[in-house]
Structures are given as structure tokens and as C-alpha cells.
Write an enzyme that holds these catalytic residues in place. Structure first.
Site, PDB file in Angstrom:
ATOM      1  N   ARG B  84      35.440  46.341  44.604  1.00 18.92           N
ATOM      2  CA  ARG B  84      35.663  45.037  43.900  1.00 18.92           C
ATOM      3  C   ARG B  84      34.247  44.469  43.869  1.00 18.92           C
ATOM      4  O   ARG B  84      33.439  44.517  44.889  1.00 18.92           O
ATOM      5  CB  ARG B  84      36.402  44.271  45.050  1.00 18.92           C
ATOM      6  N   HIS B  85      34.100  43.740  42.764  1.00 20.66           N
ATOM      7  CA  HIS B  85      32.651  43.225  42.918  1.00 20.66           C
ATOM      8  C   HIS B  85      32.283  42.197  43.645  1.00 20.66           C
ATOM      9  O   HIS B  85      33.095  41.731  44.336  1.00 20.66           O
ATOM     10  CB  HIS B  85      32.345  42.557  41.303  1.00 20.66           C
ATOM     11  N   LEU B  89      28.509  33.661  40.397  1.00 18.76           N
ATOM     12  CA  LEU B  89      27.837  32.540  40.448  1.00 18.76           C
ATOM     13  C   LEU B  89      28.955  31.323  40.807  1.00 18.76           C
ATOM     14  O   LEU B  89      28.691  30.238  41.328  1.00 18.76           O
ATOM     15  CB  LEU B  89      26.952  32.083  39.404  1.00 18.76           C
ATOM     16  N   ARG B 134      30.626  40.799  35.375  1.00 25.47           N
ATOM     17  CA  ARG B 134      30.355  41.160  36.839  1.00 25.47           C
ATOM     18  C   ARG B 134      30.851  42.313  37.490  1.00 25.47           C
ATOM     19  O   ARG B 134      30.433  42.983  38.484  1.00 25.47           O
ATOM     20  CB  ARG B 134      30.957  39.899  37.582  1.00 25.47           C
ATOM     21  N   GLU B 188      40.157  40.234  36.019  1.00 22.18           N
ATOM     22  CA  GLU B 188      40.795  39.665  36.935  1.00 22.18           C
ATOM     23  C   GLU B 188      42.040  38.827  36.496  1.00 22.18           C
ATOM     24  O   GLU B 188      42.189  38.514  35.231  1.00 22.18           O
ATOM     25  CB  GLU B 188      39.666  38.344  37.563  1.00 22.18           C
ATOM     26  N   ARG B 189      42.950  38.310  37.451  1.00 23.34           N
ATOM     27  CA  ARG B 189      44.191  37.455  37.114  1.00 23.34           C
ATOM     28  C   ARG B 189      43.597  36.393  36.149  1.00 23.34           C
ATOM     29  O   ARG B 189      42.665  35.749  36.624  1.00 23.34           O
ATOM     30  CB  ARG B 189      44.786  37.269  38.331  1.00 23.34           C
ATOM     31  N   LYS B 199      38.138  23.471  44.217  1.00 22.24           N
ATOM     32  CA  LYS B 199      39.682  23.394  45.005  1.00 22.24           C
ATOM     33  C   LYS B 199      40.035  22.026  45.081  1.00 22.24           C
ATOM     34  O   LYS B 199      41.180  21.681  45.014  1.00 22.24           O
ATOM     35  CB  LYS B 199      39.258  24.058  46.314  1.00 22.24           C
ATOM     36  N   HIS B 258      38.535  43.646  39.870  1.00 22.66           N
ATOM     37  CA  HIS B 258      38.291  42.421  40.576  1.00 22.66           C
ATOM     38  C   HIS B 258      39.578  42.384  41.637  1.00 22.66           C
ATOM     39  O   HIS B 258      40.308  43.372  41.773  1.00 22.66           O
ATOM     40  CB  HIS B 258      38.701  41.248  39.364  1.00 22.66           C
ATOM     41  N   ASN B 260      42.288  40.826  41.915  1.00 22.01           N
ATOM     42  CA  ASN B 260      43.660  40.667  41.980  1.00 22.01           C
ATOM     43  C   ASN B 260      44.155  42.079  41.267  1.00 22.01           C
ATOM     44  O   ASN B 260      45.111  42.676  41.436  1.00 22.01           O
ATOM     45  CB  ASN B 260      44.334  39.503  41.165  1.00 22.01           C
TER      46      ASN B 260
END
Lengths: 371, 330
Positions: B84-85, B89, B134, B188-189, B199, B258, B260
Site C-alpha cells: 500500500r503506498h 500530500l 502515488r 483507490e475507491r 473531514k 491503495h 481499498n
């Protein structure tokens, strides 16, 4: 400015102003001195398209980019009527990627998508000394060694904007990579990959080492391919063909951005960048063949009033001396044509002021940004 | 092979059960949730993946060969490494990334190199990554550490021109290359309208409850985005069609992707339930090793770094590979 212009025959130079450059930086290549004669009978590179800059679309000066207006405070500029207009000049940075795994093995790479070595990675991070030059948009080739160079260099950028690679290969790719926050978009620098900025395609030489190639085709022939302007290797591109697609792309896609006041960085390859420099500096075919670009060392141009002015290599943030372009005596080493000279770079122009102010703002805001 | 098997059993039990290594929580298999069956109803009209009939290695190694002859198996065992990477950033800024192509931070770069050191003696014949930089950078940086000194080459098939332009004309060079296949199915998802939001913004816009549901559920997608189920469907389908056949031929594979997409694949490899997979956390930059043998995937935890003490070999074959590398240095 006339002093600077008269040195157009010097192709690239690296500032030796300060010895506080970090340990890992390389000494500029000192190749044997050559005296280059500019023969007016040689062909000058002529663009396929008319270089009529008044026809280039310019984005309305009413559109304000928060980045520019915030940082540059045009109302504070010397030129009195600039308060409403966007900046009428732009910075253009060219970076040639560093060592790739096939460079290290001495193989012809061309358009084979080979990544960087550890050394190449370091060179890219080192090239991040452009951290004081504003960047609004980045162009790279479709090859990973150039893309990695661009994003690694941006890690050092003091504005902390995030490069985001745009994906246009399909509708899905486009919609899947959409960003849904305005604020985030403002803090991003788009990265546009373009195959037209790829390295010259080396045809049947790709993957061969120099020995294999000499055995297969003969030394004479190989020398001709490597050193000529218009002779392509089998199934490959000549420098001329490479230049045609690279410069066409530059004129159509990059120059309009500069004309609109956007600061651009191009991370690409030896031949595609040489082609562009040929266009920027109006070099002849003969001149461009001898042009050698150092790897990992960014070259700065200022685009203003439809003209490109070469500004050498920006000094890094830890280097002593006035931020590059004000009235100081500099001694430069020319990394291609090894001529020593001293000259003063005059600072009458807005662009120099603007860059100096930009740096000042960065210094002032560094406590806020670098948390 | 009896020695190898018993050795496997010993090493396997040490390596796979230390939770600190992989942070993959190994829930006891409870019957309340059946393992997800994939590809039952592919109702999502995502661009059809062309199942490649030709193993990728052959394409790179001998483009002129016809593929009518059955491919000879190299070995009846293959290693599969998942990485997984590291930090990107936007991870750093705490923004939802999804399929926005954001690069690594300096820390992410260091994590990739560290991961590379851990897998430096595990054979790699083929690399699969997503189409996001990435993950690609993670693979490239990790491979700079590999002792085999082979050169990863990213394959380009976005157009005919891209294919011909990236052709390699030396047999010897091809043999010293590791093809890298970039696939959007390993992305990724896709987070839809959350991409680029932090968030706080998201909680304000949609409500904390709703956001929690999207992040923790298996079936519920964020607006215009993918649910974990949808992500799993395209990732696992890709794995089954393109990656598993390579492993079956004995080719050792590295997948750099990734959170997911890798969780989805692990769900398939370990036959996890949907409940189990939503709690599965993958460490960044810590490679996970599986051995594929007799059509089964055996988890082998995270390879120890080259300076770490302890028994290395997971199988006899890997021990021999490492020995070869050591000998070639002298």
C-alpha cells in the site's frame, strides 16, 4: 536588459555565486571550450505556425486568480496602472529529468518508460530549489521519469500547493478524478501529461547499448543519427521530427498560458526541451545539436511582451547573495559552451521586482504556512 | 518437498500471526456473514476490462512470438507481494483523496524506499499498479532497492502509437526488465463528491452520521462515488482475470496499490466476510507477502527487513533465490 540579450549565444549557465549549495549538488560540466560561430546562412528554426503572438488567445484580465492577487499585490507595484490588470509577464521553468535506470546502464531509452534511479530521485528533489519561483501549472511528458521529477521537485515548493495530475484518457478517468472543494482546487497545481513532450523516439535503437548499436549498424551511421538534425534512426524520430511535435505543442498549449500570466513549469527530456529552447532562443539547427542540457538543473525564462528572456538557473533558498536577478555582478559558468564571463544583470524590469516581492511574501508567510 | 512444507509451517505460523507486522486483523470466521461471492451480478457498467489471454511477460519479452502454444509453467509456486503506498500530500492535509491523482510526500517517498528494502530479496517478475502516480512511484522507488537489478518498464497501451513508440529492441535488455502494468481497476475507491473535502467540510455538508456510514459500510456509496463493494468488484475481477493467471504460471507478482483496492484483493485471497473487510486496516509501506501454490493463497505476513534478525525464508524456493542473489554478489 541589453546586456542580458547580447548573451543569447550562451545556451545555459549555472550560477556559481554561492558555495553554500548543498553537498549533493553537482559541479557544472566543464566541457572543452568551443567557439560557436553563428552562421547566418544556416537555417533558423521556423515554426510551422506563425508566431504571431497577437493572435494568441489571452484570458481576460478581469479573471483574477486568488494566488496571484494575494501574493503579488499589484497595487504595490512600481508601474502605476497595474492595479487592475493581471501580471503581464510569467515565469517559465524547464527541468530535464535526472538519471534513469537505463542512463545508468548506458542504453538508448527514447520513449521506453524507464524510471529514475536513486540518484535521479535526488536530482529531482534538488531541483526543488525552484521553490521560490511561483508555479501555476505544470506540463510533463507521458513518461514516469519526467512526472516523478515534476512532483518530487514540487515537494520542496514553499507555497505548499499540491500538484494534481489530470486524467483525460477517458470520460470515466475525467469524472473519477474530479475535485469537489473550491478551496482545495485553489491549493492545487494542475499537472498535464503530454506525449508530445516525450523524449525523441529512438526507434530500433531503443533498449540497445552503444556497443550493440555500433555492431549492428556501424559506428559512422550511429554517430550520424545521434549528431544530425534531420536523420532519424530506423523507425525512429529525427531531432527535427521531435522538435516539430514538441514546439507545436508548446505554441498551442503552453504559450497561451504564459501569455495569460500563468507561471509554468515543464518537466521533460533532453530532446524535447532542446527543441523548445531552440524555439525560445531562436537557435539554428547547428546550434541546437550542440546544445547540452544539464539534468536536474532548472532553467528559468521570463515571458514578457511576447518575448522569452533567459534567466539562467535560479539559486536555491539557502544560497547567499541577492535573490538572483538584481543588480549584482555574477560570474557564470556556461555548462555547454564553457565561456567565462562577468556581467551585470540589470534590474529595471517589473519581472525582477515581482519575483523579489514574491519571495519576500513567502518569507513573511512562512510561519503561517509551514506548520 | 517435505522439508519445505514443514519449514513453511514453522515460518508461516511465526510470520502470519504477529499482528504488529501487518495490522491485518484476522477475525475468527463466524458463520453469520458468508464470504462474498464475486462477479455474480456485475450491474455496474464500468468500462469492460479485456481479459488478457496473453500473459504480460510474453508480450514484453517476445512480442513477435505467437501465443498459440501453451505457456510453460516456470514453477508450481509464486510469490505475491502487496504494498500500500505511503503518505500522499492529501493524506497529510487530511483530505479525502479517492481517485484524484495526488503524489507522495517526502515521508511517502521514504516509506516506499523502506518497503523496497524489505522485499529486496523476494523475486519479482511482474508489477501491477493503479493508474495513479502515488502507487506507481511507490513501485518504482521500492524497486530501486531490489537486489536483482532488473529495470521496471511501464507498459503503454493507451493507443497504437504509444505501444509502438515504447517498443524495446534488444532481447537481452528485455530479459533484464520487469514489465509494469498500470490498471485503473486497481485505483483507490472512487469517493465521488467527497474528493477534495476535508473531514470537517464533509461533516458540515452531510452530517457526521452519514459520513461515518459511508466510510464504514460495505454497500453504501458516497454521492457519485463507489461503495467498498463496487471497488472490490472491479479490483477482484481484474485480479482474477489478469494477475492470478500470471501467478498460476509461476510468475512472481508485486502489486502496488491503495487501501481499498488492496483490502478488496485480500478479502478475496483470505476469503473474508464483508464485516471482516470493513475492519481491515492495511499499514502503509509495509509489504505483505502471499505464496500462491496449488491454487491457494497462503499468507506469509510482512517480510523482515534485510537487517532484521530472524529466519528469513518462507519457502525453500525463496531461500534458494536469496542464496543466488548472495552468491552473485561475491
Amino acid at each position: 536588459m541589453s546586456t542580458a540579450m547580447s548573451y543569447q549565444s550562451i545556451y545555459s549557465f549555472v550560477s556559481q555565486q554561492s558555495s553554500t549549495i548543498s553537498q549533493s549538488s553537482r559541479q557544472p560540466l566543464l566541457l572543452p571550450t568551443k567557439c560557436l560561430k553563428i552562421d547566418s546562412s544556416l537555417c533558423y528554426y521556423t515554426s510551422r505556425r506563425k508566431r504571431n503572438l497577437s493572435k494568441i488567445e489571452t484570458i481576460s484580465s478581469q479573471i483574477s486568480v486568488s494566488y496571484n492577487t494575494t501574493l503579488l499585490s499589484p497595487s504595490k507595484n512600481i508601474i502605476p496602472d497595474n492595479s487592475q490588470k493581471k501580471s503581464n509577464e510569467a515565469a517559465l521553468i524547464l527541468i530535464r529529468h535526472g538519471e534513469s535506470l537505463w542512463n545508468a546502464k548506458n542504453l538508448f531509452t527514447g520513449c521506453v518508460d524507464v524510471p529514475l534511479t536513486e540518484k535521479g530521485v535526488e536530482e529531482a528533489i534538488e531541483a526543488g530549489k525552484i521553490s521560490n519561483i511561483p508555479i501555476d501549472v505544470i506540463f510533463t511528458s507521458s513518461l514516469i521519469r519526467a512526472q516523478m521529477t515534476a512532483v518530487l521537485a514540487m515537494i520542496q515548493h514553499r507555497r505548499k500547493k499540491v500538484p494534481i495530475i489530470l486524467h483525460n484518457e477517458s470520460d470515466q478517468a475525467k469524472s473519477w478524478s474530479q475535485v469537489f472543494s473550491e478551496e482545495t482546487k485553489d491549493q492545487s497545481v494542475p499537472v498535464i501529461p503530454a506525449w508530445q513532450l516525450n523524449e525523441r523516439m529512438y526507434g530500433e535503437l531503443q533498449g540497445l547499448n552503444k556497443q550493440e548499436t555500433a555492431e549492428r549498424y556501424g559506428k559512422q551511421q550511429v554517430h550520424e543519427w545521434r549528431r544530425s538534425y534531420d536523420i532519424p534512426p530506423p523507425k525512429g524520430e529525427s531531432l527535427e521530427m521531435c522538435a516539430e511535435r514538441a514546439v507545436a505543442y508548446f505554441e498551442e498549449n503552453i504559450e497561451p498560458k504564459l501569455a495569460a500570466g500563468k507561471n509554468v513549469m515543464i518537466a521533460a527530456h533532453g530532446n524535447s526541451l532542446r527543441s523548445i529552447i531552440m524555439y525560445l532562443d531562436k537557435l539554428t539547427c547547428k546550434e541546437v545539436i550542440s546544445l547540452e542540457l544539464s539534468t536536474g538543473i532548472p532553467l528559468l525564462y521570463i515571458f514578457k511582451d511576447g518575448k522569452f528572456m533567459k534567466r539562467g538557473s535560479p539559486v536555491g533558498p539557502t544560497e547567499a547573495g541577492v535573490y538572483a536577478y538584481t543588480k549584482v555582478r555574477h560570474r557564470f559558468y556556461c555548462s555547454t559552451i564553457f565561456v567565462f564571463f562577468e556581467f551585470s544583470v540589470l534590474d529595471g524590469s517589473l519581472c525582477l521586482q515581482r519575483l523579489a516581492q514574491y519571495r519576500q511574501k513567502l518569507d513573511e508567510s512562512s510561519e503561517v504556512i509551514c506548520s | 518437498m517435505a522439508t519445505a512444507v514443514s519449514l513453511q509451517a514453522i515460518i508461516g505460523s511465526i510470520a502470519s500471526q504477529s499482528p504488529s507486522n501487518s495490522k491485518a486483523s484476522l477475525f475468527p470466521k463466524e458463520p453469520f456473514n458468508l464470504p462474498i461471492k464475486f462477479r455474480q451480478n456485475r450491474c455496474f457498467k464500468i468500462e469492460a476490462t479485456t481479459a488478457s489471454q496473453t500473459p504480460v511477460l510474453d508480450t514484453l519479452l517476445s512480442p513477435s512470438k505467437t501465443t498459440t502454444t501453451p505457456h510453460k509453467k516456470k514453477s508450481n509456486e509464486a510469490s505475491l507481494i502487496l504494498i500500500r503506498h505511503g503518505e500522499s500530500l492529501w493524506n497529510e492535509k487530511n483530505l479525502f483523496t479517492g481517485c484524484v491523482d495526488v503524489p507522495l510526500t517526502e515521508k511517502g517517498v521514504a516509506e516506499a524506499i523502506q518497503a523496497g528494502k524489505r522485499i529486496s530479496t523476494i523475486p519479482v517478475d511482474l508489477i501491477f499498479t493503479s493508474s495513479l502516480i502515488r502507487a506507481q512511484m511507490t513501485a518504482m522507488l521500492a524497486m530501486t532497492q531490489h537486489r536483482c537489478k532488473k529495470v521496471p518498464i511501464i507498459l503503454h497501451d493507451e493507443s497504437e502509437k504509444a505501444q509502438t513508440w515504447s517498443h524495446v529492441f534488444s532481447e537481452e535488455t528485455r530479459k533484464q526488465s520487469i514489465p509494469v502494468v498500470a490498471a485503473w481497476q486497481l485505483n483507490e475507491r472512487m469517493y465521488g463528491e467527497l474528493q477534495g473535502l476535508n473531514k470537517e467540510e464533509t461533516a458540515e455538508r452531510y452530517g457526521t452520521q452519514q459520513v461515518h456510514e459511508w466510510r464504514r459500510s460495505y454497500h453504501i456509496p458516497p454521492p457519485k462515488g463507489e461503495s467498498l463493494e463496487m471497488c472490490a468488484e472491479r479490483a477482484v475481477a481484474y485480479f482474477e482475470d489478469n494477475i492470478q493467471p500470471e501467478l498460476a504460471l509461476g510468475n512472481n507478482v508485486l502489486i502496488a496499490a491503495h487501501g481499498n483496492s488492496l483490502r478488496s484483493i485480500i478479502m478475496y485471497l483470505d476469503k473474508l466476510t464483508s464485516q471482516e473487510v470493513t475492519s481491515l486496516e492495511l499499514s502503509t509501506g509495509l509489504p505483505l507477502l502471499y505464496i500462491f501454490k496449488d491454487r491457494k493463497f497462503m499468507r506469509r505476513g510482512s517480510p523482515v527487513g534485510p537487517t532484521e534478525a530472524g529466519v528469513y525464508a518462507y519457502t525453500k524456493r525463496l531461500a534458494q533465490y536469496r542464496q543466488k542473489l548472495d552468491e552473485s554478489l561475491n
